[in-house]
Structure formats: structure tokens, C-alpha cells
Design a protein around this motif. Structure first.
Motif, short mmCIF file in Angstrom:
data_model
loop_
_atom_site.label_atom_id
_atom_site.label_comp_id
_atom_site.label_asym_id
_atom_site.label_seq_id
_atom_site.Cartn_x
_atom_site.Cartn_y
_atom_site.Cartn_z
N PRO A 16 0.82 -1.21 0.00
CA PRO A 16 0.00 0.00 0.00
C PRO A 16 0.86 1.27 0.00
O PRO A 16 2.00 1.25 0.44
N ARG A 17 0.28 2.35 -0.53
CA ARG A 17 0.97 3.64 -0.47
C ARG A 17 0.69 4.29 0.88
O ARG A 17 -0.34 4.03 1.50
N PHE A 18 1.62 5.15 1.31
CA PHE A 18 1.52 5.73 2.64
C PHE A 18 0.22 6.52 2.82
O PHE A 18 -0.51 6.35 3.80
N GLY A 19 -0.11 7.36 1.83
CA GLY A 19 -1.30 8.19 1.95
C GLY A 19 -2.57 7.36 2.02
O GLY A 19 -3.43 7.56 2.89
N ALA A 20 -2.67 6.39 1.11
CA ALA A 20 -3.85 5.53 1.08
C ALA A 20 -3.97 4.74 2.38
O ALA A 20 -5.06 4.52 2.90
N TYR A 21 -2.81 4.34 2.90
CA TYR A 21 -2.80 3.55 4.13
C TYR A 21 -3.32 4.37 5.31
O TYR A 21 -4.08 3.87 6.14
N CYS A 22 -2.92 5.65 5.34
CA CYS A 22 -3.40 6.52 6.42
C CYS A 22 -4.91 6.70 6.34
O CYS A 22 -5.60 6.69 7.36
N CYS A 23 -5.43 6.85 5.11
CA CYS A 23 -6.89 6.97 4.94
C CYS A 23 -7.57 5.72 5.49
O CYS A 23 -8.62 5.80 6.14
N GLU A 24 -6.96 4.57 5.20
CA GLU A 24 -7.56 3.32 5.63
C GLU A 24 -7.53 3.19 7.16
O GLU A 24 -8.47 2.69 7.77
N LEU A 25 -6.42 3.65 7.75
CA LEU A 25 -6.34 3.64 9.22
C LEU A 25 -7.50 4.43 9.81
O LEU A 25 -8.13 4.01 10.77
N TRP A 26 -7.79 5.57 9.18
CA TRP A 26 -8.89 6.40 9.67
C TRP A 26 -10.23 5.69 9.48
O TRP A 26 -11.10 5.71 10.35
N GLU A 27 -10.38 5.02 8.34
CA GLU A 27 -11.61 4.30 8.04
C GLU A 27 -11.88 3.21 9.09
O GLU A 27 -13.02 2.97 9.46
N PHE A 28 -10.82 2.58 9.55
CA PHE A 28 -10.96 1.47 10.50
C PHE A 28 -10.73 1.91 11.94
O PHE A 28 -10.40 1.10 12.79
N ARG A 29 -10.87 3.21 12.23
CA ARG A 29 -10.55 3.70 13.56
C ARG A 29 -11.38 3.03 14.65
O ARG A 29 -10.95 2.90 15.78
N GLN A 30 -12.58 2.57 14.26
CA GLN A 30 -13.44 1.90 15.23
C GLN A 30 -12.76 0.66 15.83
O GLN A 30 -12.91 0.37 17.01
N VAL A 31 -12.01 -0.04 14.99
CA VAL A 31 -11.29 -1.22 15.48
C VAL A 31 -10.28 -0.81 16.53
O VAL A 31 -10.15 -1.45 17.59
N ALA A 32 -9.56 0.30 16.27
CA ALA A 32 -8.57 0.77 17.24
C ALA A 32 -9.25 1.13 18.55
O ALA A 32 -8.80 0.74 19.62
N VAL A 33 -10.38 1.85 18.45
CA VAL A 33 -11.09 2.25 19.67
C VAL A 33 -11.50 1.02 20.47
O VAL A 33 -11.30 0.96 21.70
N MET A 34 -12.02 0.00 19.78
CA MET A 34 -12.46 -1.19 20.50
C MET A 34 -11.29 -1.95 21.12
O MET A 34 -11.40 -2.46 22.22
N LEU A 35 -10.17 -2.02 20.38
CA LEU A 35 -9.00 -2.72 20.93
C LEU A 35 -8.46 -2.00 22.17
O LEU A 35 -8.08 -2.62 23.15
N ILE A 36 -8.45 -0.66 22.11
CA ILE A 36 -7.97 0.12 23.24
C ILE A 36 -8.89 -0.10 24.44
O ILE A 36 -8.44 -0.37 25.56
N GLN A 37 -10.21 0.00 24.17
CA GLN A 37 -11.18 -0.23 25.24
C GLN A 37 -11.02 -1.62 25.86
O GLN A 37 -11.01 -1.78 27.08
N ARG A 38 -10.86 -2.61 24.97
CA ARG A 38 -10.73 -3.98 25.44
C ARG A 38 -9.52 -4.12 26.37
O ARG A 38 -9.62 -4.67 27.46
N ASP A 39 -8.36 -3.58 25.91
CA ASP A 39 -7.16 -3.72 26.71
C ASP A 39 -7.28 -3.02 28.06
O ASP A 39 -6.82 -3.53 29.08
N LEU A 40 -7.90 -1.83 28.04
CA LEU A 40 -8.04 -1.09 29.30
C LEU A 40 -8.94 -1.86 30.27
O LEU A 40 -8.65 -1.96 31.47
N ILE A 41 -10.03 -2.44 29.73
CA ILE A 41 -10.94 -3.19 30.61
C ILE A 41 -10.25 -4.43 31.15
O ILE A 41 -10.24 -4.69 32.35
#
Lengths: 279, 256
Positions: A16-41
Motif C-alpha cells: 500500500p501507499r503511505f497516503g492511502a494507508y493513512c486513509c484506511e487507518l482512519w476508516e478502520f478507527r473503530q477497530v482501534a477504539v475497541m482494541l484500546i477499550q478492550r485492553d483497558l478493561i
């Protein structure tokens, strides 16, 4: 198609290209939020002392270091600020470094079962771990605040640099973590080597002592460690450093951190798609 | 009118089978690297294995394609490539719309978390927003039938409860394309019937599916076309109403 303009993606096995990859990271931010929540709990579930662990561990490390460097070695005599506060400025970033780098390093391997079953940008996994440790890092600064109240100490205007230095620390930790995480998937040796290197790094990093307590001819060499510039910078920023801004070590740290982040991102993007095949 | 949601052409996946100790340690890796440097490549010690070779297929909106084939024929490899878990070595695929892959029930479920927490976690793994899961939360819970244990950590669940909850989340995602690998074979007969009916409803709503299953009777009910994979290649592709499924079954049970 009924649903307006559908999202079209191409599967071609190319990196993947860097720019496109960053867009995708933003698209999947919900996964990050859930993983962070899971780890904290999960970290604090079924623990009796719960959040108190966040403060207890750095506090104990500070007390031990104060005993060793302040009381036994007498380093606190020529310190302008209360020595425990000086140590906190080293202990707290060190704690983030020593927790987040191994956590991030092991994250891809430990979450491989998820990666084998569903797609999201893999960088989310190590980055989420760094963010969780980062949250703990900020909570632990409560110790420093309590220390300031105890000693009646008020930081000066230099405190404006605090967020910049924290950002720099995060960038450094995330870069090393990203790089080691993919390396660890391929070569499990890394998992053995890094904890050992951490022990050594502790002694060459001015956590319990300060940079100007080591002979001046060694200071430049010592500053090649990117943590030095950050820790000394934090001391200047929060403790109104009597010795002036540590320009050389901070500049070196900035250069090394930026270099590390570029290399880590390049390395990660180059091998990300093969991670499941490699494991 | 363009209603093709998956257009795959020439997909292939190659693995290298190594016939000597794999370089899992830095020492071995360094040694192999030096040897390779000395005499060009070390390809003499490896053999190419194509888990998938030159697979082309098209999937239309609201269509269900069934993949059948023996173990190791490349069914799961194909689904993994289409869900972007692994990259293809050759070929490419164009995917139009939101693709959700159910390669396993309960991806990302964490034993320490409660049923409620896992619904949101699993939903995110399947690419759903928190608000979508919130809106469908009651339906998910009703589908799973485990209301009483919603705030119990799933480590205390029975395996049946676990898969019911997991499948309930999967059945309520918003997708244009679903990739399903053997996950239908969960729960008791009544729950399986419920799953099939929910899939049929989604098909009517225009969702496209690729389903891998060994349960041929169930495939008959939802699949319109069947692709028979043999040694990584599509051996045959035909309407489900043809005798392909019957022949596959005979081949699978016979000597082959």
C-alpha cells in the motif's frame, strides 16, 4: 447499484501507499477504539487495587532510585529542584518506553488469530497498544503533580514544551514498536533479545541521575540515546532547569526519532501484507 | 447494467515448501544468506506449491456462490485472498461494495469481556460502526437468545452460547458481500435453521455471498451456482440445480 457510489477496492498483492494507508487507518478507527477499550478493561478486571497499580509501580521505582542515587550516591546535593521530582521526569518516560516497546513488539504475534480471520490495517494493533500504555503514562503524571504539591513547586513557562516532548516520546516508542513488531513475527529471537537490551538501556539512560552528572566528555555519546534528549528536555520544561535547555541532546533525539519513524513506516508497509503468511 | 460485485481474474497463491530447516533464527538466516550470496540463490532447496492457481470468477449482486472441494483444494485460501487476509501471488480481484468476511465465528471475542462488550468488539472487527451495533443491539441479543447472560464474561459461556452470540453479531452486519467459511455448522438444528433463513433474507436484499460448506443439503437451499475446486483450480462451475453437487458428493465419498 442502489447504495449511491459503492466503494471499489482492488486486491492485487502490491504494497500500500503511505497516503492511502493513512486513509484506511482512519476508516478502520473503530477497530482501534475497541482494541484500546478492550485492553483497558481487561488489564484491570479482577484486580483488587485496580488503577492504583498505575501509580504504585512508578512510585516504587522512584523511591528505589532516590535511595540509590540520591541517598547513597549523594546526587541530590547539587540539584536545584527537589530530587524526587527530577527522578519522576526520568521514571515516567522510561516506564512508557519499557512497557510500550515490548508490548507493541509482541502485539502482532499475540493477535495473530484475529489477523488470520479478518482484515484491517495491521498497524492498528501495535499502535493501539502504544496508545493504551500512553494513557497509563498520562495517568502516572498524577504522581508528579502530587509531588509538586508536596514540595510546593510550581513549573515555569517552560511547561509549554511538555506536550511537544510527549509527542516526540510517543513517536519514538511507536516507531520502535512498529519496527520490532514485524521483526518479531519473522524472527522470534527479537522477543528474547529486547527485554535483555531494556535492562542495559536502563543504566545508560539518565533515569535516576541527570546528564550533567556524568563526565562531560561522555555526554555527547550518551546523547546518542534518543531518550536522553527527551528526559532532559522534560526536566528543563518542568523543573525550570538551572543548566539551560539541553539543545544538543534534544536535537540529536529529534533527528534520531524522525529517522526511526520513517524507517519503521517503510519497513512496516513493505511487509505488512505478508504477516499472516510469515507467522 | 453493472451488478458485478467481485471480479477476480487469474488469482494464484504460491507457497514455498522448504525441504530443509527453515531459517527461524537469526543464525540460520545469516548462514543461509551467506550461502545464497555465494552461489546465487538457494532455490534448489525449495519447491513451489500453488495453493491456488489461475482462479477467475465473477459474483453478481444478490447471488450466492457455493465453493465445494476436498480439504486442501484451496477454498479457504480463495476466501482469505478475497477478504485481504493474505495477498495473492498472481492475478487481481476488484471488489465493489462493503465486503465482510465470516471466516470464523466470534473473531476477536475476548474471554474476559462480557457478552455485551464482545458484541461491540466483534462488530468493530467486522467493520461496523458503534452506532450501527447500538441500533441493532436488541435484535442481535434476541437472535442469540442469551439475554440472561449478557453481562457475564464469555469465558463462562457454554460453547453453544458462545457461537450463538457470535453468529448473531455476524447475521446483523451491514454488507454488500459476505464471505462465509463453514461457520454455518454451528448451534443446534433450530439455530442453524434460523441462520439459513437470515441468509436467505439477506440474499433477497441484494447481498452477494460466497459460501464454503461441506453440508451439501444446506447449500442446495441458498446457492445459485456451485464452483468445484480441485487442487487449487476451478474444475467446474455450474448451476446449483445441475447434478454437479451430486457428482461432487459421489467423488468425495468414492475412491477419487
Amino acid at each position: 447499484m442502489t447504495s449511491g457510489r459503492p466503494h471499489v477496492s482492488l486486491i492485487d498483492g502490491l504494497p500500500p501507499r503511505f497516503g492511502a494507508y493513512c486513509c484506511e487507518l482512519w476508516e478502520f478507527r473503530q477497530v482501534a477504539v475497541m482494541l484500546i477499550q478492550r485492553d483497558l478493561i481487561v488489564r484491570f478486571r479482577q484486580t483488587f487495587f485496580g488503577l492504583a497499580w498505575l501509580l504504585f509501580k512508578p512510585l516504587m521505582l522512584m523511591l528505589v532510585l532516590f535511595f540509590a542515587f540520591g541517598f547513597l550516591a549523594g546526587f541530590d546535593r547539587n540539584s536545584a529542584a527537589p530530587y524526587p521530582l527530577t527522578i519522576f521526569c526520568g521514571v515516567l518516560p522510561w516506564y512508557l518506553f519499557t512497557n510500550a516497546v515490548p508490548d507493541a513488539m509482541n502485539s502482532l504475534l499475540s493477535q495473530m488469530h484475529i489477523m488470520q480471520k479478518t482484515y484491517f490495517p495491521r498497524a492498528i494493533i501495535p499502535l493501539a497498544v502504544v496508545i493504551v500504555d500512553g494513557i497509563e503514562f498520562f495517568v502516572a503524571w498524577l504522581l508528579f503533580v502530587l509531588g509538586c504539591i508536596w514540595y510546593g513547586y510550581v513549573p515555569g513557562w517552560q511547561v509549554v514544551l511538555f506536550p511537544v516532548l510527549c509527542l516526540q516520546l510517543f513517536l519514538l516508542v511507536a516507531s520502535i514498536g512498529l519496527w520490532l513488531s514485524v521483526l518479531n513475527v519473522r524472527f522470534r529471537d527479537v522477543g528474547n533479545l529486547v527485554p535483555f537490551l531494556m535492562t542495559i538501556a536502563f543504566f545508560v539512560t539518565p533515569v535516576g541521575y541527570t546528564l550533567n552528572q556524568i563526565p562531560s566528555e561522555w555526554q555527547l555519546l550518551c546523547s546518542m540515546n534518543p531518550l536522553v534528549g527527551i528526559i532532559e528536555g522534560l526536566r528543563w520544561s518542568l523543573l525550570d532547569g538551572a543548566s539551560g535547555f539541553p539543545l544538543v541532546s534534544w536535537a540529536l533525539s529529534t533527528i534520531i526519532t524522525l529517522l526511526a519513524s520513517v524507517l519503521a513506516v517503510r519497513q512496516f508497509l513493505a511487509v505488512e501484507r505478508f504477516l499472516v503468511d510469515l507467522a | 447494467m453493472n451488478d458485478i460485485v467481485i471480479d477476480a481474474s487469474g488469482l494464484g497463491k504460491r507457497y514455498r515448501l522448504s525441504h530443509k530447516t527453515r531459517a527461524d533464527s537469526l543464525k540460520l538466516w545469516a548462514r543461509n544468506l551467506m550461502r545464497a550470496g555465494l552461489r546465487g540463490t538457494s532455490s534448489a532447496d525449495t519447491e513451489d506449491f500453488w495453493a491456488l492457481h489461475d482462479v477467475s470468477l465473477q459474483l453478481h449482486r444478490g447471488e450466492c456462490l457455493a465453493l465445494v472441494g476436498r480439504n486442501g483444494s484451496g477454498k479457504s485460501t480463495l476466501l482469505k485472498i478475497l477478504s485481504r487476509v493474505i495477498p495473492p501471488t498472481q492475478g487481481q480481484a476488484r471488489v465493489r461494495g462493503r465486503l465482510v468476511s465470516l471466516l470464523e465465528v466470534g473473531t476477536g471475542f475476548h474471554p474476559e469481556l462480557t457478552g455485551r462488550e464482545n458484541i461491540f468488539l466483534n462488530g468493530a472487527m467486522l467493520g461496523c460502526s458503534r452506532s450501527l451495533i447500538s441500533r441493532r443491539f436488541d435484535r442481535i441479543v434476541a437472535f442469540s437468545g442469551i439475554e440472561r447472560f449478557l453481562d457475564t464474561p464469555v469465558k463462562h459461556y457454554s460453547s453453544g452460547m458462545y457461537v450463538r452470540l457470535a453468529y448473531a453479531v455476524a447475521a446483523h452486519v451491514e454488507a454488500d458481500i459476505l464471505l462465509i467459511d463453514e461457520v454455518l455448522a454451528v448451534g443446534d438444528a433450530e439455530f442453524q435453521e434460523k441462520c439459513l433463513q437470515s441468509l436467505q433474507r439477506q440474499l433477497q436484499d441484494g447481498v452477494a455471498m460466497i459460501v464454503v460448506s461441506h453440508s451439501v443439503t444446506r447449500l442446495h437451499r441458498i446457492a445459485k451456482r456451485v464452483a468445484w475446486l480441485r487442487r487449487g483450480q476451478i474444475a467446474e462451475i455450474a448451476e446449483a440445480s445441475s447434478n454437479l453437487l451430486q457428482r461432487y458428493l459421489e467423488d468425495d465419498c468414492g475412491v477419487g
